[in-house]
Write a protein that holds these residues in place. Structure first.
Motif, PDB file in Angstrom:
ATOM      1  N   SER A  21      72.498  30.198 120.389  1.00 19.81           N
ATOM      2  CA  SER A  21      73.588  30.653 119.521  1.00 19.81           C
ATOM      3  C   SER A  21      73.307  32.061 119.029  1.00 19.81           C
ATOM      4  CB  SER A  21      73.715  29.710 118.329  1.00 19.81           C
ATOM      5  OG  SER A  21      74.377  30.369 117.286  1.00 19.81           O
ATOM      6  N   TYR A  81      74.399  33.469 116.457  1.00 19.41           N
ATOM      7  CA  TYR A  81      74.245  33.584 115.008  1.00 19.41           C
ATOM      8  C   TYR A  81      72.823  33.301 114.589  1.00 19.41           C
ATOM      9  CZ  TYR A  81      79.205  33.899 115.286  1.00 19.41           C
ATOM     10  OH  TYR A  81      80.451  34.318 115.618  1.00 19.41           O
ATOM     11  N   VAL A  82      72.194  32.374 115.282  1.00 17.83           N
ATOM     12  CA  VAL A  82      70.784  32.126 114.986  1.00 17.83           C
ATOM     13  C   VAL A  82      69.959  33.354 115.346  1.00 17.83           C
ATOM     14  CG1 VAL A  82      68.811  30.696 115.559  1.00 17.83           C
ATOM     15  CG2 VAL A  82      71.047  29.653 115.282  1.00 17.83           C
ATOM     16  N   LEU A 129      75.069  48.538 109.053  1.00 22.49           N
ATOM     17  CA  LEU A 129      75.196  47.855 110.341  1.00 22.49           C
ATOM     18  C   LEU A 129      76.627  47.931 110.845  1.00 22.49           C
ATOM     19  CD1 LEU A 129      74.016  45.953 112.442  1.00 22.49           C
ATOM     20  CD2 LEU A 129      74.449  44.084 110.913  1.00 22.49           C
ATOM     21  N   GLU A 130      77.560  47.521 109.995  1.00 18.52           N
ATOM     22  CA  GLU A 130      78.940  47.424 110.449  1.00 18.52           C
ATOM     23  C   GLU A 130      79.830  47.835 109.301  1.00 18.52           C
ATOM     24  OE1 GLU A 130      80.285  46.236 113.576  1.00 18.52           O
ATOM     25  OE2 GLU A 130      81.918  47.258 112.531  1.00 18.52           O
ATOM     26  N   MET A 154      80.324  27.344 111.811  1.00 17.38           N
ATOM     27  CA  MET A 154      79.158  26.708 112.436  1.00 17.38           C
ATOM     28  C   MET A 154      78.413  25.853 111.442  1.00 17.38           C
ATOM     29  SD  MET A 154      76.546  28.706 114.833  1.00 17.38           S
ATOM     30  CE  MET A 154      74.916  28.054 114.907  1.00 17.38           C
ATOM     31  N   LYS A 180      73.985  45.496 118.471  1.00 15.79           N
ATOM     32  CA  LYS A 180      73.942  46.398 117.321  1.00 15.79           C
ATOM     33  C   LYS A 180      72.878  45.970 116.337  1.00 15.79           C
ATOM     34  CE  LYS A 180      77.446  44.257 114.447  1.00 15.79           C
ATOM     35  NZ  LYS A 180      78.843  44.028 114.288  1.00 15.79           N
ATOM     36  N   LYS A 181      72.685  44.655 116.192  1.00 20.89           N
ATOM     37  CA  LYS A 181      71.637  44.196 115.289  1.00 20.89           C
ATOM     38  C   LYS A 181      70.263  44.527 115.836  1.00 20.89           C
ATOM     39  CE  LYS A 181      74.124  40.932 112.657  1.00 20.89           C
ATOM     40  NZ  LYS A 181      74.022  39.947 111.630  1.00 20.89           N
ATOM     41  N   MET A 193      71.687  45.985 107.065  1.00 19.10           N
ATOM     42  CA  MET A 193      70.542  45.238 107.574  1.00 19.10           C
ATOM     43  C   MET A 193      69.297  46.107 107.486  1.00 19.10           C
ATOM     44  SD  MET A 193      70.286  43.341 111.183  1.00 19.10           S
ATOM     45  CE  MET A 193      69.174  44.222 112.207  1.00 19.10           C
ATOM     46  N   GLN A 197      82.939  37.651 111.798  1.00 19.89           N
ATOM     47  CA  GLN A 197      81.604  37.082 111.991  1.00 19.89           C
ATOM     48  C   GLN A 197      81.269  36.100 110.890  1.00 19.89           C
ATOM     49  OE1 GLN A 197      80.120  37.529 114.627  1.00 19.89           O
ATOM     50  NE2 GLN A 197      81.195  39.310 115.437  1.00 19.89           N
ATOM     51  N   LEU A 218      66.993  38.352 113.713  1.00 19.66           N
ATOM     52  CA  LEU A 218      66.932  39.825 113.744  1.00 19.66           C
ATOM     53  C   LEU A 218      67.017  40.396 112.341  1.00 19.66           C
ATOM     54  CD1 LEU A 218      69.222  40.583 116.777  1.00 19.66           C
ATOM     55  CD2 LEU A 218      66.834  41.205 116.548  1.00 19.66           C
ATOM     56  N   TYR A 261      77.526  42.162 119.623  1.00 17.67           N
ATOM     57  CA  TYR A 261      77.121  41.745 118.286  1.00 17.67           C
ATOM     58  C   TYR A 261      75.599  41.784 118.156  1.00 17.67           C
ATOM     59  CZ  TYR A 261      76.681  38.564 114.270  1.00 17.67           C
ATOM     60  OH  TYR A 261      76.366  37.998 113.059  1.00 17.67           O
ATOM     61  N   GLN A 313      80.341  32.096 111.310  1.00 12.49           N
ATOM     62  CA  GLN A 313      79.095  31.479 110.847  1.00 12.49           C
ATOM     63  C   GLN A 313      79.373  30.330 109.901  1.00 12.49           C
ATOM     64  OE1 GLN A 313      76.798  34.671 109.239  1.00 12.49           O
ATOM     65  NE2 GLN A 313      76.322  35.486 111.249  1.00 12.49           N
ATOM     66  N   GLY A 335      80.202  49.627 116.545  1.00 16.58           N
ATOM     67  CA  GLY A 335      79.025  49.123 115.847  1.00 16.58           C
ATOM     68  C   GLY A 335      77.763  49.409 116.634  1.00 16.58           C
ATOM     69  N   SER A 342      70.985  36.335 115.328  1.00 23.44           N
ATOM     70  CA  SER A 342      71.231  37.409 114.361  1.00 23.44           C
ATOM     71  C   SER A 342      70.469  37.159 113.074  1.00 23.44           C
ATOM     72  CB  SER A 342      72.722  37.544 114.092  1.00 23.44           C
ATOM     73  OG  SER A 342      73.136  36.630 113.119  1.00 23.44           O
ATOM     74  N   MET A 356      69.748  49.666 106.429  1.00 27.13           N
ATOM     75  CA  MET A 356      70.604  50.558 107.206  1.00 27.13           C
ATOM     76  C   MET A 356      71.993  49.957 107.380  1.00 27.13           C
ATOM     77  SD  MET A 356      67.687  51.450 109.879  1.00 27.13           S
ATOM     78  CE  MET A 356      67.003  49.839 109.692  1.00 27.13           C
ATOM     79  N   LEU A 414      69.293  48.178 115.106  1.00 36.34           N
ATOM     80  CA  LEU A 414      68.772  48.456 113.768  1.00 36.34           C
ATOM     81  C   LEU A 414      67.410  47.820 113.555  1.00 36.34           C
ATOM     82  CD1 LEU A 414      71.807  48.464 111.404  1.00 36.34           C
ATOM     83  CD2 LEU A 414      70.581  50.311 112.452  1.00 36.34           C
TER      84      LEU A 414
END
Lengths: 770, 193
Positions: free
Chosen positions: A115, A117-118, B130-131, B147, A155-156, B125, B140, A123, A152, B144, A189, A120, B128, A159
């Motif tokens: 997933s 999201y996990v 991020l978006e 989920m 971009k994470k 993040m 997003q 990260l 998605y 989440q 992004g 992310s 910095m 950073l």
């Protein structure tokens, strides 16, 4: 065990607590419950407990017992628990805690989770609190994710890579190739993250910088696309298309274009386009324009563009919005060094901003005004600065006073103006000045011989008005002590005549001595001044005697010592009193003062020599003391400490150069040690005539950029027939590595007559042994 | 780099605090207090930038703040961030909160601190940015949340029931319904997963 309440219930309960004590009680009960819950093995409400703990932590209560729970939650397979666990890790853990190492493995597993999201979450946590070891372990994973297909995640990951590079700069090379390829992304992004990553890489390593210079055309393309594109609803902020990304790219272009002609050329057109097309009525447009201006000023842009940039800044400065004015002053500060004249044009507006109500704007205006001071505008600008000082916020005062002093020292048009300015500052803000202001001012006054009368009158008047500003009172007391006769003399062309009687003066000094407001140092000054007046006045010597004897039993030990010594001067050593208390000699006269040679080079060798400017020697360390302060004639502490600085006498095998020879007196120069920027030499005087040489003194002057420090000589008598020598060590500090030259003035007495000669040393002998 | 993001109310009570550099708990509270002290003294029509905080970093750092009704949003940044950009970022943040919470007010922030943290995590993040695209962020965050809900299963049922009832548009229900064993006709509750 009471059942645990949900987070929101707990918040409600905490909020309903009326007092701090009640709140503490509630929180303690909750924390106890949470701790008990943590100890139980399996528990459905673990994430709620941790959430409650984090809330409590935000309010400021200790929450460290939740750290292991975070680790456990992160390892759980459920998303909701992972989420809270990672949040807890970010808030409670850091690299100093051991528990942070335990989550490295969990993060590693989560980085390859199915997933996104996990992934992310992992990260995000790594980017927030990843320690150097964790970063090293996980860097390859991050690099893999940089090339993943999901924007998605990309971009994470970008950073996160920035954080890794900050923690472990060597890993920068790992990310360079992927960073380059990210520039061709469409997703804003990802682009944003890529630009930040490249900025960080370029700032860390010059090689990477050179590599990324080739990417300038690509960046220019992207930027053009943003500027020229029509309205795009997803990135639009107040009419500008993605200003955040534009600002980032401009900043990167600035770094790439610095000191590089090729890159700067490539961006000239773009910058001109942005500068002219951006609408600055909203903050977003202003942000982009501001960044453009900074970039233009920093790279090697053509002059037309620079003019455009400064004009934009000038327009900003006149804007009504205070934010814009603040920003424009910040950017003017950055360019004032390089484009001084351009900024000078706006001096009027900047000085007006000094009167703004806003403290931040005032601060910026102050910094900028101090940077704009020059010989031309010193008078008018100083008037404004003094006005500002009288109404400035207290946190800016000390900065203002030091700025004013610096400016006055560098550009004072006349000594009287200088003294007036310093006095004005002392009366307005005496409590906020630096400590060395008092001795500096005293030194300044001493050198301005023709202004003694004026100065002492002014200071006396200031003293009578107000004795609360300690620095002012100290200087005033010293001056009255020194130049009391001028004060009592009455007439002075520069100020209105006022008749001051001896009683008035003694009254003033006594007020200072007795006042509660005077610091001990100030009272010391006043006591010494009173004593000095005993030789300068005629009628009230008895009064002085009585004052001094009273303080012989003062509780303050320093004052008591002084009073006792002065008493002794009155009683046993009355014959010496006049000589001891006479006026302090001006700096740079011929009187043999071995103790003061560390700081005696003002006015030294006349003004006729252009290339060699006499430099005042860097004041020696503490032993020199506040030289002009009162007790020098009486207490012998100032001179004696300097004898420890004699330095080593060299073995006679080092090469000596004979620089002067006359009347049997020989002066040789020997180099003791030499480094890139400094050289230590010894001047050795010897005597081959048949009579002793007395009062042998040396004074030296060096070119302007060189600093000179003379240690105390070994003595001032050279016995006859070569039976002895006088050695003096000289330290020359030459930071700019100019060619070293030194001019030495030798003076001595032989056979009853004094001699004085000047000799120039153009080359220094090398050192044989290092 | 953003050093810290703080939200506190007009009396200085912290509503959310996120630090991107590590400080001890005491220092964190001190920073919040000092920032509140500095920011609350400011007039309404002065600029939004503040310098001079002693605790958080020193000379390079600025405080960029915005005041909305009862809340102060303060970002502590260093010189590598564009000040006007951060001002815009605060605006985007608040607008996102508004979208996510539907007319956000201080109570929402108080009772849903974890959600605020989650939203912030999508925007900033590691210190910095991020978006900055509001829609992207909201998308997003919603995914989440979905989920999380789907995972909750049976255990989450009562909580979700409560929230479902709260979100329902019920007509005005008379208070005292309990009149013994008579069964009352209740409106059809929608089925939920």
């Amino acid at each position: 065990m009471s059942p645990s309440v949900r987070l929101q219930e707990m918040i409600r309960v905490i909020r309903s607590a009326r007092t701090q004590g009640e709140e503490r009680g509630v929180i303690q009960r909750e924390c106890a419950a949470i701790r008990a819950q943590f100890r139980q093995a399996d528990n459905g409400g673990r994430s709620h407990n941790l959430a409650k703990l984090l809330y409590v932590h935000m309010l400021g209560y200790p929450a460290h017992f939740g750290q292991m729970e975070c680790v456990r939650l992160i390892a759980s397979p459920r998303y909701s628990e992972k989420r809270v666990g990672y949040l807890g890790a970010m808030m409670l853990l850091d690299e100093k805690q051991d528990a942070s190492l335990l989550i490295t493995n969990s993060i590693k597993n989560d980085l390859s989770h199915s997933s996104q999201y996990v992934q992310s979450l992992a990260l995000c946590t790594l980017a927030c609190m990843g320690s150097a070891e964790m970063c090293r372990d996980l860097a390859p994973e991050i690099e893999r994710l940089l090339r993943a297909s999901n924007s998605y995640i990309k971009k994470k990951a970008a950073l996160c890579a920035v954080h890794i590079v900050r923690k472990v700069p060597e890993l920068g090379e790992l990310f360079t190739p992927s960073a380059r390829s990210l520039l061709s992304e469409k997703n804003h992004g990802v682009l944003h993250g890529a630009v930040v990553l490249i900025t960080e890489l370029c700032q860390r390593s010059p090689d990477t910088l050179a590599q990324f210079r080739k990417a300038v055309p690509e960046l220019v393309q992207v930027m053009k696309g943003l500027v020229m594109s029509g309205y795009s609803p997803e990135h639009n902020v107040a009419g500008i298309s993605d200003p955040f990304l534009q600002v980032r790219i401009l900043r990167l272009l600035r770094i790439l274009g610095r000191n590089d002609d090729v890159a700067s050329d490539a961006m000239n057109d773009l910058l001109a386009q942005v500068a002219t097309n951006t609408d600055s009525s909203k903050t977003a447009g202003s942000a982009v324009l501001y960044e453009t201006v900074l970039t233009v000023m920093d790279i090697k842009s053509e002059s037309g563009l620079r003019v455009l940039a400064v004009n934009i800044l000038g327009r900003f400065l006149l804007n009504n919005d205070r934010n814009i004015r603040y920003i424009s002053m910040t950017s003017l500060q950055k360019i004032v060094q390089t484009d001084h004249n351009a900024v000078q044009r706006h001096r009027g507006t900047i000085v007006d901003c000094l009167k703004d109500q806003d403290a931040s704007v005032k601060r910026r205006a102050l910094e900028l005004s101090l940077a704009l001071v020059s010989a031309v505008n010193i008078r008018s600008l100083m008037k404004e600065l003094l006005l500002f000082l009288s109404c400035c916020p207290p946190e800016l005062r000390s900065h203002t006073t030091s700025g004013i002093f610096n400016a006055a020292e560098r550009y004072a048009p006349s000594q009287r103006w200088h003294i007036d300015t310093i006095l004005h500052v002392l009366t307005t803000a005496g409590g906020d000045v630096r400590d060395e202001t008092v001795p500096n001012l005293i030194q300044l006054i001493t050198t301005a011989t023709e202004l003694h009368c004026y100065t002492v009158h002014k200071l006396y008047r200031a003293l009578v008005t107000d004795i609360s500003q300690q620095s002012l009172v100290q200087v005033a007391c010293w001056c009255i002590g020194e130049y009391g006769d001028l004060l009592l003399g009455g007439e002075c062309e520069e100020t209105e005549p006022v008749q001051v009687t001896e009683d008035d003066v003694l009254d003033a000094l006594e007020t200072v001595l007795q006042s509660h407001m005077s610091a001990p140092a100030t009272r010391g000054f006043a006591l010494t001044a009173t004593m000095k007046l005993s030789t300068r006045i005629t009628h009230n010597v008895d009064r002085i005697r009585s004052i001094v004897s009273i303080y012989g039993s003062c509780i303050d030990v320093e004052l008591q010592q002084r009073a006792v010594e002065y008493n002794a001067l009155f009683k046993k050593y009355d014959h010496m009193r006049a000589a001891v208390l006479e006026r302090m000699p001006e700096e740079g006269t011929e009187t043999p003062q071995p103790a003061d040679q560390v700081c005696d080079l003002l006015d030294l060798l006349g003004g006729s020599d252009e290339p060699l400017q006499p430099r005042p020697a860097a004041p020696g360390p503490a032993p020199a003391g506040p030289a002009p302060a009162g007790p020098a004639p009486v207490s012998s502490s100032t001179g004696g400490d300097l004898l420890d600085l004699l330095g080593d006498l060299d073995p006679p095998t080092a090469p000596c150069v004979k620089v002067y020879e006359k009347n049997g007196v020989t002066l040789t120069l020997q180099c003791d040690s030499q480094t890139d920027t400094s050289i230590t030499v010894s001047l050795i005087g010897s005597n081959s005539s048949h009579c002793d040489i007395t009062n042998f003194t040396l004074q030296a002057a060096v070119p302007k950029s060189v600093q000179l420090q003379m240690k105390a000589p070994s003595g001032d008598v050279i016995p006859a027939d070569g039976l002895g020598q006088v050695t003096q060590t000289v330290l020359l500090n030459n930071p700019n590595k100019v060619s070293l030259r030194m001019r030495v003035r030798v003076s001595y007495s032989a056979q009853g007559s004094t001699f004085q000669d000047t000799v120039q040393i153009d080359s220094f002998p090398p050192v044989t042994c290092e | 780099m953003i050093k810290a993001i703080l939200i506190f109310n007009n009396h200085g009570k912290p509503r959310m605090s996120k630090f991107y550099e590590h400080y001890s708990e005491d220092t964190e509270q001190q920073i919040i207090r000092e920032t509140f002290h500095l920011v609350s003294k400011r007039d309404e029509n002065v600029c939004n930038f503040l310098e001079g905080g002693m605790l958080i970093g020193g000379s390079d750092n600025k405080l960029i703040y915005r005041h909305y009704a009862t809340l102060y949003f303060v970002f502590c940044v260093d010189s590598s961030e564009s000040e006007l950009g951060i001002l815009d970022l605060i605006q985007v943040f608040v607008e996102t909160l508004d979208k996510c919470f539907e007319n956000v007010c201080e109570l929402d922030l108080i009772f849903h601190v974890d959600k605020v943290h989650n939203i912030l995590a999508e925007m900033v993040m590691g210190g910095m940015v991020l978006e900055t695209n509001m829609n992207e962020i909201i998308m997003q965050v919603d995914a989440q949340n979905k989920m999380e809900k789907s995972e909750a299963g049976i255990a989450g049922a009562p909580a979700r029931a409560v929230s479902a009832v709260k979100n329902m548009n019920l007509p005005e229900i008379p208070r005292n319904i309990n009149i013994g064993d008579i069964s009352i006709k209740v409106p059809n509750l929608p089925s939920f997963k």
